[in-house]
Design an enzyme around this catalytic site. Structure first.
Site: not given
Length: 395
Positions: A140, A168-170, A172
């Protein structure tokens, strides 16, 4: 006990994901009722086991609620054969391996489509499925940096700063969920599945939105402005008598109402502050004028006073204060679920509301392999066949 949502109840999803981006995608589908089968390696078969934290820890419980768990060694021929039998009756497969891993395992889109042309494969990676960075590990914070977020976050004189959440993780994972739902709708007409792709880097760039568009359209490179809005003033954080406040004077009309509220109507007529472009040019001196004013009242008093004249404002909460707020409680953002070890546990609810078929958190995250026997029985395997797979450490 909360009932399972009916919105996606007809869907079967095979979840090969770990860490955050992929599990976030599958959690959306599970919360809306999809039968999400979390595929995990048998004990001792995966050196990366535990990468998502303690089994009964907050992260695992929040990311993997509403799912069933099947242990399956995909590195074995028997494990892959079982998985392909699952694919035959599934709608969606979600994975966030490095792009080359699914090829080595024989689980690429073409492999899956050969046994089920209706299958939708959703792949979430760090940098995309192809290109010079495709095989890089994606995290992330790296995506935050490469996607431009850290370059506009933090105070100008302190260097780049990461956001305090895994954006970024969440994101995506959320974009992948959107792609899956689009592919399902298209499949209803065509009868064909397809390959959905999302990456941390692409999602982070997309989240930059107007900041990215400033560069693409105008050629301007945005810089960090701390808590101040990039181009609207006064919009930012200001200290009050007992804490801090987010102030959002978003228009000249709101500025006029604000000036009247604080007994400074002449500021609304002052050429230095009358319009937003003027206020932006004189932002440092304007904040110097406003800080002593806000120091005279508490945060609660300011929020109430500003609300009465139509000027947006809000307190800045720590997480305990977030869930104590009456509006947050009204929205039901803490969902209670019973856990066999921890008892009643509160998790973060879905933020999307549907009037007829809402999401629900109806069962806690499973233990590894908790549903292996039931899932394999549904697949048609006998008790002896299941026992043989367990003896070989396939499950």
């Amino acid at each position: 006990m909360t009932e399972r949502s009916t919105a996606l109840r007809s869907l079967k999803v095979l979840d090969l994901t770990r860490v955050r981006a992929g599990p976030t995608c599958c959690r959306v589908l599970a919360d809306f009722g999809a039968d999400v089968i979390k595929i995990e390696a048998p004990e001792g078969a995966d050196p990366s086991a535990g990468v998502s934290g303690a089994r009964h820890g907050y992260d695992m419980l929040n990311l993997h609620r509403n799912k069933r768990s099947l242990t399956l060694n995909l590195k074995s021929a028997e494990g892959r054969a079982v998985f392909m039998r699952l694919v035959e009756g599934a709608d969606v497969v979600v994975e966030n391996f490095r792009p080359d891993v699914k090829d080595r395992l024989g689980l690429a889109y073409d492999d899956l489509a050969a046994v089920n042309p209706r299958i939708i494969l959703a792949s979430i990676s760090g940098f995309g499925q192809t290109g010079p960075y495709a095989r890089r590990a994606g995290f992330d914070q790296i995506a935050q940096g490469m996607g431009g977020l850290m370059g506009v976050t933090g105070n100008p004189d302190e260097g780049p700063m990461r956001a305090g959440a895994a954006v970024a993780d969440s994101s995506s994972g959320l974009y992948a969920a959107i792609g899956i739902l689009v592919a399902l709708q298209e499949r209803a007409a065509s009868g064909q599945g397809q390959w959905v792709q999302s990456s941390l880097l692409e999602a982070q760039i997309a989240l930059m939105d107007f900041q990215a568009a400033r560069y693409l359209v105008e050629g301007e490179v945005p810089r960090s402005t701390g808590n101040d809005h990039p181009y609207v003033t006064p919009m930012g954080v200001v200290a009050t008598q007992d804490g801090h406040l987010n102030l959002g004077v978003g228009s000249d009309a709101q500025w006029q109402a604000f000036c009247k509220l604080i007994g400074k109507p002449e500021w609304a007529e002052d050429a230095r502050y009358a319009t937003n472009p003027a206020r932006f040019r004189h932002r440092p001196e304007l904040w110097d004028l406003l800080r002593p004013v806000f120091a005279q009242r508490t945060t609660v008093a300011w929020v109430e006073a500003l609300e009465e004249v139509g000027v947006p404002a809000g307190p800045i909460y720590m997480m305990d204060e977030v869930f104590a707020d009456p509006q947050v409680q009204h929205l039901g953002m803490a969902a209670a679920v019973e856990h066999p070890v921890r008892g009643q546990t509160r998790l973060v609810a879905q933020p999307v509301k549907l009037s007829r078929t809402p999401a629900s958190v109806y069962v806690s995250a499973p233990d590894a392999g908790e549903h292996s026997d039931a899932i394999l029985s549904e697949l048609g395997l006998s008790a002896d066949e299941i026992a043989a797979l367990r003896a070989k450490h396939v499950i």
